[in-house]
Design a protein around this motif. Structure first.
Motif, PDB file in Angstrom:
ATOM      1  N   MET A  49      21.337  -1.204   2.477  1.00 54.11           N
ATOM      2  CA  MET A  49      20.346  -0.177   2.818  1.00 54.11           C
ATOM      3  C   MET A  49      18.925  -0.676   2.557  1.00 54.11           C
ATOM      4  O   MET A  49      18.031  -0.489   3.386  1.00 54.11           O
ATOM      5  CB  MET A  49      20.612   1.096   2.014  1.00 54.11           C
ATOM      6  N   HIS A  50      18.718  -1.303   1.418  1.00 58.40           N
ATOM      7  CA  HIS A  50      17.369  -1.774   1.078  1.00 58.40           C
ATOM      8  C   HIS A  50      16.934  -2.904   2.010  1.00 58.40           C
ATOM      9  O   HIS A  50      15.750  -3.012   2.363  1.00 58.40           O
ATOM     10  CB  HIS A  50      17.322  -2.221  -0.376  1.00 58.40           C
ATOM     11  N   ASP A  51      17.883  -3.743   2.423  1.00 54.92           N
ATOM     12  CA  ASP A  51      17.573  -4.811   3.364  1.00 54.92           C
ATOM     13  C   ASP A  51      17.120  -4.224   4.698  1.00 54.92           C
ATOM     14  O   ASP A  51      16.113  -4.648   5.283  1.00 54.92           O
ATOM     15  CB  ASP A  51      18.818  -5.687   3.552  1.00 54.92           C
ATOM     16  N   GLN A  52      17.859  -3.239   5.191  1.00 58.05           N
ATOM     17  CA  GLN A  52      17.513  -2.617   6.469  1.00 58.05           C
ATOM     18  C   GLN A  52      16.240  -1.778   6.349  1.00 58.05           C
ATOM     19  O   GLN A  52      15.482  -1.667   7.307  1.00 58.05           O
ATOM     20  CB  GLN A  52      18.685  -1.772   6.963  1.00 58.05           C
ATOM     21  N   LEU A  53      16.021  -1.225   5.166  1.00 56.57           N
ATOM     22  CA  LEU A  53      14.797  -0.457   4.939  1.00 56.57           C
ATOM     23  C   LEU A  53      13.561  -1.336   5.102  1.00 56.57           C
ATOM     24  O   LEU A  53      12.588  -0.945   5.759  1.00 56.57           O
ATOM     25  CB  LEU A  53      14.836   0.142   3.522  1.00 56.57           C
ATOM     26  N   ARG A  54      13.591  -2.536   4.524  1.00 59.36           N
ATOM     27  CA  ARG A  54      12.444  -3.451   4.643  1.00 59.36           C
ATOM     28  C   ARG A  54      12.151  -3.772   6.104  1.00 59.36           C
ATOM     29  O   ARG A  54      10.997  -3.756   6.541  1.00 59.36           O
ATOM     30  CB  ARG A  54      12.723  -4.741   3.865  1.00 59.36           C
ATOM     31  N   SER A  55      13.221  -4.074   6.853  1.00 58.62           N
ATOM     32  CA  SER A  55      13.030  -4.442   8.251  1.00 58.62           C
ATOM     33  C   SER A  55      12.512  -3.267   9.072  1.00 58.62           C
ATOM     34  O   SER A  55      11.645  -3.430   9.938  1.00 58.62           O
ATOM     35  CB  SER A  55      14.353  -4.959   8.835  1.00 58.62           C
ATOM     36  N   ALA A  56      13.037  -2.066   8.810  1.00 55.06           N
ATOM     37  CA  ALA A  56      12.590  -0.887   9.555  1.00 55.06           C
ATOM     38  C   ALA A  56      11.114  -0.605   9.284  1.00 55.06           C
ATOM     39  O   ALA A  56      10.328  -0.353  10.210  1.00 55.06           O
ATOM     40  CB  ALA A  56      13.441   0.325   9.178  1.00 55.06           C
ATOM     41  N   ARG A  57      10.726  -0.646   8.032  1.00 57.69           N
ATOM     42  CA  ARG A  57       9.322  -0.365   7.688  1.00 57.69           C
ATOM     43  C   ARG A  57       8.392  -1.437   8.260  1.00 57.69           C
ATOM     44  O   ARG A  57       7.259  -1.116   8.662  1.00 57.69           O
ATOM     45  CB  ARG A  57       9.170  -0.283   6.166  1.00 57.69           C
ATOM     46  N   ALA A  58       8.868  -2.695   8.310  1.00 55.71           N
ATOM     47  CA  ALA A  58       8.037  -3.762   8.879  1.00 55.71           C
ATOM     48  C   ALA A  58       7.757  -3.512  10.351  1.00 55.71           C
ATOM     49  O   ALA A  58       6.740  -3.972  10.882  1.00 55.71           O
ATOM     50  CB  ALA A  58       8.718  -5.114   8.700  1.00 55.71           C
ATOM     51  N   ASN A  59       8.646  -2.776  11.014  1.00 55.39           N
ATOM     52  CA  ASN A  59       8.445  -2.426  12.421  1.00 55.39           C
ATOM     53  C   ASN A  59       7.741  -1.092  12.607  1.00 55.39           C
ATOM     54  O   ASN A  59       7.643  -0.595  13.732  1.00 55.39           O
ATOM     55  CB  ASN A  59       9.803  -2.394  13.152  1.00 55.39           C
TER      56      ASN A  59
END
Length: 593
Positions: A76-86
């Motif tokens: 979840m935290h990995d995908q959170l970083r990528s989502a916020r970066a976009n």
């Protein structure tokens, strides 16, 4: 939202603005279209096919919050970083998050596009009550095979998701998985209340992964070779906790590369630190048990190695699928031994009777995979119900076709020796009996007087060991609790001449090819300068480098050499948020090199 021609234009526009892509990959577009039309869907898509985009893009476009149920906090935290970066408004609500009050307030205020939670939290009544406080756009269930008892990663908490979703009948459901055979797919549809016509099957092929499988003789030397040919990050799976630390130390000493262990028995702080270091690194190798990886969405893993067989062919597919998620060339290699199958077949006795047949079939599929002289990829894809070409051109057997020899008579001799010596001696003793070796133990046991003594000549003797491995893999020879070999499976049929036996003659060793396995195959100094800037930006933001840009995006920049923000915005992978955050600094490097 109905996907008319005009709304499809809007979808493509949002795809470009948020993710920097002009078109969907594979079946992504079909899944997104169904979600936007409010249709519940099970999407079976190979790892690296961009499953997260199929709910992240609709989450940006639809009113309300997309609730994502995911099995691991790290994922979840990995995908959170990528989502916020976009530029996506995303949050996690987990036991590791200190800002949970702010997250709940943001959800209630309708200020979240995505909210990630674990199935354990999602099934709690108080959480269900909270969800009524703001509109929901979508339920997205990641790793959906966990809901099925037929799946290889069954999680009972996933069975509690159906009542939660039934409380919001107007909200569509999107279940996502990369690993589900036909039986598991049918069960997931039923368990999550998705209609049978809601299945989108994108296929299982990962053409950028090269599959190689060989016998394990010196894993340190064999893995050192793999690491020499693949300079990027790698994962090595081993069966036990003790072996992770032992092998990590040996590989680090042999290669000089950063190598760390990971298993459930490590102190939580050290385990978390090792995982974080691997996620952020561009060359680290992690040696781990299968506890590692499900929570990792790292796209630039260049190789995955198994030292021993995985638990199932589905597990093998999922674990090897952690290589090459960015689409660049990657390697999946397995080093196996006959003892692996002996241990696995012994464990079948611990499986409940009603599941034993299915688990035995899975193990037989693994045995067929390691022993086949044909295309590895074709066999793997056929297991998942596909009809692939006979050859893939990117596995060891396709690249260096092995010889095959009929050893039916030799197999009868070996099985006879096992039987006539009492089914209590290991391979070494049987080999001495069959080859007529002058051995004191053979004489003491009276085995030099048996009819099988000395019946294998020097021309056949080199085939005994690979034959023994093959018979153990298929279950015709099974290990006893004291290390002997006993008859099992189809041994009787082989002895009667009713079952032919053929084995692969291993090809001579050859150095693997590199070049196309490295991030910078042509040695472009501009690409290296862009990578250096990416690392600098990642360190400043405290995120892994791939969250800034993937290698493929940097290579496209180095090739196109954009000179303005408008030109840079046309590079695949450069969305509006990243253009604003990083554009000027990348243009400066492009202009200086």
């Amino acid at each position: 939202m109905q996907t008319t021609a005009s709304s499809l234009d809007a979808v493509c526009g949002q795809l470009r603005e948020t993710f920097g892509f002009d078109q969907f990959r594979g079946r992504q577009g079909d899944v997104v279209e169904r979600v936007l039309a409010g249709q519940s869907t099970l999407a079976v898509m190979p790892t690296g096919a961009g499953k997260s985009l199929t709910y992240q893009l609709p989450a940006v476009m639809l009113e309300g919050t997309c609730l994502v149920i995911s099995p691991l906090i790290a994922l979840m935290h990995d995908q959170l970083r990528s989502a916020r970066a976009n530029g996506i408004r995303a949050a996690t609500l987990t036991s590791a998050d200190a800002d949970w009050r702010e997250t709940i307030d943001a959800f209630r205020a309708g200020a979240l596009d995505l909210l990630y939670v674990a199935p354990e939290r999602a099934s709690q009544p108080q959480f269900r009550d909270m969800l009524h406080a703001a509109p929901l756009a979508l339920f997205a269930i990641d790793e959906a095979h966990c809901v099925s008892e037929w799946g290889h990663d069954f999680r009972p908490d996933y069975r509690q998701l159906r009542p939660l979703m039934d409380a919001f009948p107007q909200v569509p459901r999107l279940a996502l998985t990369a690993t589900a055979d036909r039986q598991t797919r049918d069960d997931v549809l039923a368990q999550l209340g998705i209609p049978a016509d809601g299945l989108v099957l994108a296929g299982f092929d990962r053409p950028n992964i090269r599959y190689t499988i060989g016998h394990r003789d010196n894993p340190v030397r064999q893995l050192t070779q793999v690491m020499a040919e693949h300079s990027g990050p790698g994962i090595v799976y081993v069966p036990t906790r003790r072996k992770t630390e032992e092998l990590a130390d040996k590989l680090a000493a042999a290669t000089g590369r950063p190598v760390r262990p990971y298993h459930a028995g490590l102190e939580p702080e050290r385990r978390a630190a090792n995982q974080a270091a691997f996620v952020a690194s561009e060359d680290m190798v992690i040696v781990a048990t299968v506890a590692f990886g499900m929570g990792i969405d790292k796209p630039d893993v260049r190789f995955v190695a198994h030292v021993g067989i995985p638990k199932s062919i589905e597990g093998y597919y999922q674990e090897t699928g952690r290589a090459g998620r960015d689409g660049d060339p990657a390697l999946a290699t397995m080093l196996w031994g006959a003892s692996d199958f002996a241990t696995a077949r012994a464990r079948l006795e611990e499986v409940p009777q009603d599941r034993r047949g299915a688990e035995r079939a899975r193990l037989d599929s693994l045995a067929a995979l390691v022993e086949t002289p044909g295309c590895r990829r074709a066999l793997l894809l056929r297991h998942f119900g596909e009809d692939p070409p006979a050859q893939c051109g990117n596995c060891d057997n396709c690249l260096s076709p092995p010889g095959v020899t009929d050893v039916t008579e030799l197999a009868r001799k070996l099985l006879s020796a096992a039987y006539r010596t009492g089914q209590s001696f290991g391979f070494g003793h049987l080999q001495k009996v069959l080859t007529g070796a002058a051995d004191e133990r053979v004489r003491q046991r009276g085995h030099d007087s048996l009819s099988v003594f000395g019946i294998v000549g020097s021309d056949e003797a080199p085939l005994l060991q690979p034959l023994s491995r093959a018979l153990q893999a298929r279950g015709a020879l099974v290990s006893t609790e004291h290390g002997g070999l006993a008859l099992g499976g189809d041994a009787t049929a082989i002895l009667k001449g009713e079952q032919p036996v053929a084995i692969v003659v291993p090809p001579k060793r050859s150095r693997g090819r590199r070049g196309d396995s490295t991030p910078n195959p042509v040695g472009d100094p501009l690409f290296e300068a862009l990578r250096a800037l990416r690392k600098e930006l990642a360190d400043e933001a405290q995120v892994p480098p791939y969250v800034v840009f993937h290698d493929a995006t940097l290579r496209a920049m180095a090739q196109a050499r954009p000179a303005s923000l408008a030109e840079l915005s046309r590079i695949p992978g450069v969305g509006a948020k990243k253009l604003e955050a990083y554009g000027d600094r990348f243009l400066r490097v492009l202009g200086e090199n």
